[in-house]
Design an enzyme around this catalytic site. Structure first.
Site, PDB file in Angstrom:
ATOM      1  N   TYR A 161       9.926  18.685  52.864  1.00  0.00           N
ATOM      2  CA  TYR A 161       8.811  17.795  53.527  1.00  0.00           C
ATOM      3  C   TYR A 161       9.245  16.528  54.505  1.00  0.00           C
ATOM      4  O   TYR A 161      10.132  15.885  54.070  1.00  0.00           O
ATOM      5  CB  TYR A 161       7.859  17.092  52.501  1.00  0.00           C
ATOM      6  N   GLN A 214      -1.843  19.334  50.953  1.00  0.00           N
ATOM      7  CA  GLN A 214      -2.216  20.553  51.466  1.00  0.00           C
ATOM      8  C   GLN A 214      -0.930  21.312  51.635  1.00  0.00           C
ATOM      9  O   GLN A 214      -0.676  22.433  51.285  1.00  0.00           O
ATOM     10  CB  GLN A 214      -3.035  20.531  52.267  1.00  0.00           C
ATOM     11  N   ASN A 260       4.048  10.036  51.455  1.00  0.00           N
ATOM     12  CA  ASN A 260       3.366   9.025  50.978  1.00  0.00           C
ATOM     13  C   ASN A 260       2.882   9.236  49.677  1.00  0.00           C
ATOM     14  O   ASN A 260       3.307  10.203  48.761  1.00  0.00           O
ATOM     15  CB  ASN A 260       2.284   8.811  51.933  1.00  0.00           C
ATOM     16  N   SER A 272      13.089   1.159  48.748  1.00  0.00           N
ATOM     17  CA  SER A 272      14.498   1.128  48.766  1.00  0.00           C
ATOM     18  C   SER A 272      15.287  -0.195  48.288  1.00  0.00           C
ATOM     19  O   SER A 272      14.408  -1.023  48.149  1.00  0.00           O
ATOM     20  CB  SER A 272      14.807   1.325  50.366  1.00  0.00           C
ATOM     21  N   GLN A 309      17.662  -3.532  54.558  1.00  0.00           N
ATOM     22  CA  GLN A 309      16.731  -2.899  53.370  1.00  0.00           C
ATOM     23  C   GLN A 309      15.313  -3.604  53.698  1.00  0.00           C
ATOM     24  O   GLN A 309      14.342  -2.879  53.580  1.00  0.00           O
ATOM     25  CB  GLN A 309      17.241  -3.239  52.163  1.00  0.00           C
ATOM     26  N   HIS A 351      12.646  -1.952  55.989  1.00  0.00           N
ATOM     27  CA  HIS A 351      12.069  -0.757  55.681  1.00  0.00           C
ATOM     28  C   HIS A 351      10.712  -0.877  54.994  1.00  0.00           C
ATOM     29  O   HIS A 351       9.625  -0.029  55.567  1.00  0.00           O
ATOM     30  CB  HIS A 351      12.782   0.006  54.521  1.00  0.00           C
ATOM     31  N   GLU A 372      20.037   1.229  44.115  1.00  0.00           N
ATOM     32  CA  GLU A 372      20.153   2.622  44.964  1.00  0.00           C
ATOM     33  C   GLU A 372      21.565   2.243  45.820  1.00  0.00           C
ATOM     34  O   GLU A 372      22.245   3.150  46.021  1.00  0.00           O
ATOM     35  CB  GLU A 372      19.106   2.386  45.848  1.00  0.00           C
ATOM     36  N   HIS A 373      21.738   1.065  46.687  1.00  0.00           N
ATOM     37  CA  HIS A 373      22.765   0.841  47.440  1.00  0.00           C
ATOM     38  C   HIS A 373      23.490  -0.390  46.811  1.00  0.00           C
ATOM     39  O   HIS A 373      22.758  -1.242  46.957  1.00  0.00           O
ATOM     40  CB  HIS A 373      22.289   0.434  49.078  1.00  0.00           C
ATOM     41  N   ASP A 390      23.297   5.110  55.708  1.00  0.00           N
ATOM     42  CA  ASP A 390      21.899   5.902  55.952  1.00  0.00           C
ATOM     43  C   ASP A 390      22.050   6.982  57.090  1.00  0.00           C
ATOM     44  O   ASP A 390      21.286   7.760  57.321  1.00  0.00           O
ATOM     45  CB  ASP A 390      21.167   4.686  56.570  1.00  0.00           C
ATOM     46  N   GLU A 395      17.705  28.880   9.241  1.00  0.00           N
ATOM     47  CA  GLU A 395      16.457  28.329  10.194  1.00  0.00           C
ATOM     48  C   GLU A 395      15.288  29.446   9.995  1.00  0.00           C
ATOM     49  O   GLU A 395      14.327  29.059  10.376  1.00  0.00           O
ATOM     50  CB  GLU A 395      16.913  28.417  11.447  1.00  0.00           C
ATOM     51  N   HIS A 436      16.673  37.325  14.500  1.00  0.00           N
ATOM     52  CA  HIS A 436      17.870  36.880  15.073  1.00  0.00           C
ATOM     53  C   HIS A 436      19.005  37.412  14.315  1.00  0.00           C
ATOM     54  O   HIS A 436      19.751  38.186  14.693  1.00  0.00           O
ATOM     55  CB  HIS A 436      17.678  35.317  15.036  1.00  0.00           C
TER      56      HIS A 436
END
Lengths: 432, 432
Positions: free
Chosen positions: A130, A191, A214, A237, A259, A262, A327-328, A361, A415, A420
């Site tokens: 995506y 969709q 999004n 981020s 950062q 963003h 994250e960073h 990045d 069991e 089995h």
């Protein structure tokens, strides 16, 4: 004003905890709308996909318009600035080269009693990527999401990208062409996720869907998880910079802003052992903000989510970093390797004064899709393994089955699973 | 009666598709109840956990009763049949030995322009293991979920297990003791998942939650995902047996029943190239069913979800297997390795006539927690990697940053992210 915390001050523990648990994400309630779209796409296929695309992207496509022909992709890619395309090529080569080292090893062995055992990695059959439309269409994201799939050996790589008002982003097309995407569909939103997950008359189902999007895309990915695999659902981020007083405050200020620019929900944190340096960075942030085209976004992020944390010594930063699990993580200190060796939780670590996070990045090689919102405690950046799966292999012969069969029968009976137990017994010519 | 399909017959494609898409899971609508319990545990901690435990498990605990002392665990474990404990020990040793081979390798290298790059694996800090109570409390599951965590190097391993009516399962305690669980809490359901995910006054938050559970546990795991990591949400168990006419129909019948006895939603599929053999297996299933204590469950599973598929040759089985992507695949054929080499999608493959699937449930070594419901197309069985995460490392010096910085700046500017570009520029002494 960013939050100011002093690890040496009373009440720090409580304040840090509150800071850790403060939410940055706006939760948009789109789940019901997404559920309806997915159901519709599942039932009506292409027809539903085209209707939603025409409505949300303000276009008037027919089913035939959805697939972008290779020639059209090439034509769009040709519009790009050659210098930018060259930069994309440098990036692609470096990213592929790093990711090739991440290919896992299958193994097979025969143990001491003659049982053959193995573990075999193989690529997923088809992956869907995506790519957001409009201003959030980042060609670097195309590289970072597609190249691990290519390196893994995914045979069919499908890209979906909405083209609001019919506008195609040439750099995204250049990136798609560069990495060798097999099919590009100009659709987006829930969709598009539905089309990839369930398949339609013209789009064959994929096995895994990755890539940013999004709130609608995120909700759709959550809902189709199980029917297909998905990557993580990324939050806003983050950067955490650990810096000593030997740094140029201006450099660190720009790193924090890289950062913050963003997204207003992004978060930039400075941890330092020098109060004067902290003040100097804060002042530099204010000055630098004025020079940025995305000043309003960066200023809001810094004011609402930014933080400056003073520690008695750099070693005191270690447990704080692990709890933030950023994250960073930038370690702008004299001996970054030693400090990095003490830290468990971080998506990516940038070592030393000459490694700004932004280099990761785009061009360093490791993936820029990284765990956010403290999830580096338990998850990793996107990689080759996300496009592979493992099959275990077992082979007994009569002798090795006889050797271990008794223990298996004992456990199966304990069991209460008689069939089995019998499936082993019967082969051992015992009571069957 | 199981479904009968003939790959050589007209209409097979459509029938196989319908079969693939038939749902086996009952979806219980417990999500709202679970959301309320989680919220309550988050807000009130121990107090809420104890209240729900007392209500659902018909006990009258105080907060002090929740943690099972080591001495009590040992006391319960001592009640077990020594032969069964010995079998558990054999299993644990073999499982640990196999999983040790799955430990991933970290790497670090310096590329041709002097950029240092790395990838570092580390264990998650704390893992929570959910073990169901009552009849579904399987000691083998304790081994299969706990040992990969131990091998990964997880420092703190926490087990939660409900004790309905106060009854403790000695074999589960023996398994917990054997693998070295650090803390055992006698709580279950959504409240136990909440306690592990958020932490309470007496239970420290974990980073990852694994293990099977009922609909409440599954819904709770889905909801806490993001706050902590989770393993997959397992669906009903499946076996697909590919068998030629050289097999004893009775052996194959018992193998099919060994899945069917798990659950009425379980699924057993036979693919064979011999119609007479197919009939013989079906007849054997009917006879064998009569001998099973769990006859009613197995019979319902076989009648509702079982299938016998006839193929013109064994090679015709390959694409069908890949589309089913079975959790367990048994290849009871003369040359299982060649056939296995052609198959992409399966959680585990059991090779040859002397490898019944049940040997893998208990003792072979590979994990028995495997992807169900076609998810072997994109996911793997539980393993060491599920308890580890990866951190990428990048280190530039002034020279190597100068080498690649220009490309990064070009891409940052193309994406409209000026602070990203400046964070590199400023270190290159270019326009800043």
């Amino acid at each position: 004003m960013p939050r100011k915390l002093d690890a040496g001050a009373p009440g720090f523990e409580k304040d840090f905890d509150t800071f850790l648990n403060s939410k940055r994400e706006m939760e948009e309630d789109v789940d019901q709308a997404v559920a309806a779209i997915l159901k519709d796409v599942r039932e009506r296929g292409d027809e539903a996909v085209v209707e939603y695309t025409n409505r949300f992207d303000r276009v008037s496509f027919t089913t035939d318009d959805i697939l972008l022909p290779k020639a059209r992709i090439a034509e769009e890619a040709a519009k790009c600035d050659p210098a930018t395309v060259a930069a994309l090529q440098v990036a692609a080569k470096r990213i592929a080269s790093y990711h090739e080292r991440m290919l896992p090893e299958s193994f097979e062995y025969t143990d001491e009693i003659g049982v053959r055992l193995g573990s075999r990695w193989s690529a997923v059959g088809a992956a869907g990527l995506y790519v957001p439309g409009g201003t959030a269409a980042y060609p670097s994201s195309v590289l970072m999401n597609a190249l691990p799939a290519k390196v893994a050996g995914v045979k069919r790589l499908v890209m979906v990208v909405p083209t609001p008002d019919g506008v195609i982003n040439p750099l995204v097309m250049a990136a798609a062409q560069l990495v060798g995407v097999d099919e590009v569909y100009r659709i987006g939103g829930a969709q598009a996720v539905g089309a990839l997950a369930y398949g339609t008359q013209s789009i064959t189902q994929v096995d895994k869907i990755v890539g940013p999007g999004n709130a609608f895309v995120a909700a759709a990915k959550r809902r189709v998880f199980g029917t297909v695999g998905i990557d993580m659902i990324a939050g806003p981020s983050e950067i955490l910079v650990v810096a000593d007083a030997e740094n140029d405050p201006d450099w660190i200020a720009v790193d924090l802003l890289s950062q913050a620019e963003h997204d207003t929900s992004a978060q930039s944190i400075l941890i330092t052992d020098d109060a004067g340096f902290a003040d100097a960075v804060e002042a530099a942030v204010i000055r630098r903000l004025e020079t940025l085209p995305r000043k309003d976004i960066a200023a809001a992020s810094w004011a609402q989510h930014g933080a400056v944390i003073l520690v008695p010594s750099l070693d005191h930063a270690v447990p704080l970093v692990d709890r933030v699990a950023p994250e960073h993580l930038e370690l702008a200190v004299a001996d970054p390797d030693t400090l990095a060796g003490k830290i468990s939780n971080a998506g990516a670590i940038f070592l030393g004064r000459y490694t700004p996070e932004a280099i990761g990045d785009y061009i360093a090689g490791p993936n820029h899709v990284l765990p956010t919102s403290r999830s580096a405690r338990f998850s990793s950046g996107l990689g080759v393994l996300d496009f592979m799966k493992r099959t275990s292999l077992v082979a007994c012969d009569a002798a090795s089955l006889a050797e271990i069969g008794g223990s298996a029968v004992a456990l199966a009976e304990a069991e209460g699973l008689q069939a089995h137990a019998r499936s082993i017994d019967i082969r051992l010519n015992r009571a069957s």
